[in-house]
Design an enzyme around this catalytic site. Structure first.
Site, PDB file in Angstrom:
ATOM      1  N   SER A 248       0.821  -1.207   0.000  1.00  0.00           N
ATOM      2  CA  SER A 248       0.000   0.000   0.000  1.00  0.00           C
ATOM      3  C   SER A 248       0.862   1.267   0.000  1.00  0.00           C
ATOM      4  O   SER A 248       1.728   1.404  -0.849  1.00  0.00           O
ATOM      5  CB  SER A 248      -0.951  -0.064   1.201  1.00  0.00           C
ATOM      6  OG  SER A 248      -2.118   0.641   0.914  1.00  0.00           O
ATOM      7  N   HIS A 389      -7.867  -5.432  -0.203  1.00  0.00           N
ATOM      8  CA  HIS A 389      -6.602  -4.745   0.040  1.00  0.00           C
ATOM      9  C   HIS A 389      -5.980  -5.308   1.326  1.00  0.00           C
ATOM     10  O   HIS A 389      -6.510  -5.101   2.420  1.00  0.00           O
ATOM     11  CB  HIS A 389      -6.941  -3.259   0.212  1.00  0.00           C
ATOM     12  CG  HIS A 389      -5.773  -2.344   0.276  1.00  0.00           C
ATOM     13  ND1 HIS A 389      -4.882  -2.203  -0.764  1.00  0.00           N
ATOM     14  CD2 HIS A 389      -5.351  -1.509   1.261  1.00  0.00           C
ATOM     15  CE1 HIS A 389      -3.968  -1.312  -0.431  1.00  0.00           C
ATOM     16  NE2 HIS A 389      -4.229  -0.880   0.800  1.00  0.00           N
TER      17      HIS A 389
HETATM   18  C1  GCU Z   1      -5.433   4.740   1.775  1.00  0.00           C
HETATM   19  C2  GCU Z   1      -4.944   5.445   0.534  1.00  0.00           C
HETATM   20  C3  GCU Z   1      -4.154   4.516  -0.369  1.00  0.00           C
HETATM   21  C4  GCU Z   1      -3.123   3.777   0.422  1.00  0.00           C
HETATM   22  C5  GCU Z   1      -3.741   3.121   1.621  1.00  0.00           C
HETATM   23  C6  GCU Z   1      -2.756   2.455   2.574  1.00  0.00           C
HETATM   24  O1  GCU Z   1      -6.435   3.824   1.441  1.00  0.00           O
HETATM   25  O2  GCU Z   1      -6.041   5.988  -0.116  1.00  0.00           O
HETATM   26  O3  GCU Z   1      -3.540   5.259  -1.401  1.00  0.00           O
HETATM   27  O4  GCU Z   1      -2.448   2.867  -0.382  1.00  0.00           O
HETATM   28  O5  GCU Z   1      -4.380   4.096   2.412  1.00  0.00           O
HETATM   29  O6  GCU Z   1      -1.600   2.807   2.610  1.00  0.00           O
HETATM   30  O7  GCU Z   1      -3.200   1.583   3.324  1.00  0.00           O
END
Ligand code: GCU
Length: 410
Positions: A248, A389
């Protein structure tokens, strides 16, 4: 006319909305046809472009930086590993301190390849091992990935040990012959307000002056290079075979670290999404507008001017992936990760392929977006797995296979 104006003009006239910049056409229109042209011309101009317009400047390797090995336990994890903990003081002592936690498989003959990545909730959160030093840095209070009830007033307690172990299969990684090295994001840079107020940023106030300021993603990426400086001094690790990994926001940092620091032998991007591996040009998933308003510290201030212009952006993330070439890069996506636009991550990886081929590496062996749950592995690797995710065992299995393909002697 300034060179900068000319290049903007070129971008403006050469690209139509939705059209991607060709990695093998230089800013002045020159076709890049040889590895030498890539190395001497196109690669440096892309590094400068992304430094100026997106990730910001960084201080390089500080002269005053020191490392201190404060723990070395050859009987860690019931004898399966040597645990090494190294304190990095980028500005010397006293000063901000970043703890680098390393596990090296026991009984290894030769220096081993390693996987290095930042973690979200502290080194102590990746494993229950009581020998891991608790971070003194701030920890956020809530997440769906870890049980943070062991975090009191934003500080770690013993009860927070191992709460994020699900993302870090330490035993499996070391049993496969890899060392694992990790650092905590908040040891490096504040991911909460006041931005730039803790971690390493206060050491470099001059780098906050311009629009190309030392950003938070920039600092995380830079810290990975500093960790590699430390690993270069560790005889059990083969520093020429270090893969940089991140999930992420930390995957966004890993990708830039691997793109900008050629000492990294491999990049593993786990759902890095917007500002990581996904293309903005598709206009799908998290937008530049959201990225630069919800997380105003992540990228340099210069990047904010592109908010609302995802499809007209004069560059895009396929160029960052192409900067990893000819070194292998794996882009892992998840089907339900709509922000990260799994198909857009594939499209970016695919659009980087011409550079891998020019430099004599394998490309991405899939012409169309692979089916869910199928891993394709060439010089570029890719999968979209079922689910949200997250970092799942399926992801690590592919990364370790990809490591075996590229980092293990055959
Ligand atoms: C949020 C953000 C993402 C990122 C994520 C994370 O969802 O919008 O761009 O990747 O956080 O780091 O968990």
């Amino acid at each position: 006319m300034s060179g900068r104006f000319l290049s903007l003009l070129f971008f403006a006239t050469a690209l139509h909305a939705g059209e991607l910049a060709d990695p093998l056409v230089a800013n002045d229109g020159t076709k890049i046809a040889t590895a030498a042209q890539w190395r001497d011309h196109r690669r440096p101009e892309l590094i400068e472009l992304f430094t100026r317009e997106m990730y910001g400047r960084n201080p390089g390797r500080p002269e005053k930086m020191i490392f201190e090995v404060f723990d070395r336990d050859t009987k860690a994890l019931e004898g399966k590993a040597t645990r090494i903990q190294i304190a990095l003081f980028p500005g010397g002592k006293p000063g901000p301190r970043i703890d680098l936690l390393v596990y090296v498989p026991s009984g290894v003959q030769a220096p081993v390849p390693a996987i290095l990545g930042l973690n979200f909730w502290g080194n102590h959160a990746i494993h229950k091992d009581p020998g891991i030093r608790l971070t003194e840095s701030w920890i956020e209070g809530r997440t769906s990935y870890a049980d943070l009830t062991g975090v009191r007033d934003h500080k770690a307690t013993d009860a927070a040990r191992g709460v994020n172990a699900n993302h870090w299969p330490v035993e499996e990684i070391i049993s496969r012959g890899y060392a694992l090295a990790t650092m905590y994001r908040e040891d490096v840079a504040a991911d909460h307000e006041p931005y730039f107020g803790s971690g390493v940023h206060p050491l470099f106030p001059q780098l906050q002056q311009g629009d190309d300021n030392f950003s938070t993603i920039g600092a995380w990426a830079w810290s990975l290079s500093r960790a590699l400086d430390a690993l270069e001094k560790e005889p059990l690790i083969d520093s020429k075979r270090v893969a940089v990994f991140g999930f992420s926001r930390l995957g966004k940092a890993a990708l830039w670290a691997g793109a900008s620091d050629e000492r990294f032998a491999m990049v593993l991007s786990n759902e890095s999404g917007a500002g990581g591996a996904k293309l903005f040009h598709r206009g799908v998933g998290e937008s530049i507008e959201r990225l630069t308003t919800v997380f105003p510290h992540w990228y340099a201030r210069s990047f904010k001017k592109y908010a609302g212009k995802d499809k007209e952006l004069p560059f895009d993330q396929h160029l960052v992936i192409s900067l990893v070439a000819p070194r292998p890069v794996y882009v892992g996506s998840a089907q339900e990760d709509t922000y990260a636009d799994a198909e857009g991550e594939f499209a970016a990886a695919k659009a980087a392929e011409p550079v891998f081929r020019l430099l004599g590496a394998e490309g991405l062996p899939a012409d169309t977006w692979p089916a869910v749950g199928v891993s394709v592995q060439g010089g570029i690797g890719y999968h979209v797995r079922p689910g949200k995710h997250d970092v799942l065992p399926f992801d690590w299995q592919q990364y370790l296979l990809f490591g075996d393909k590229h980092l293990k002697p055959r």
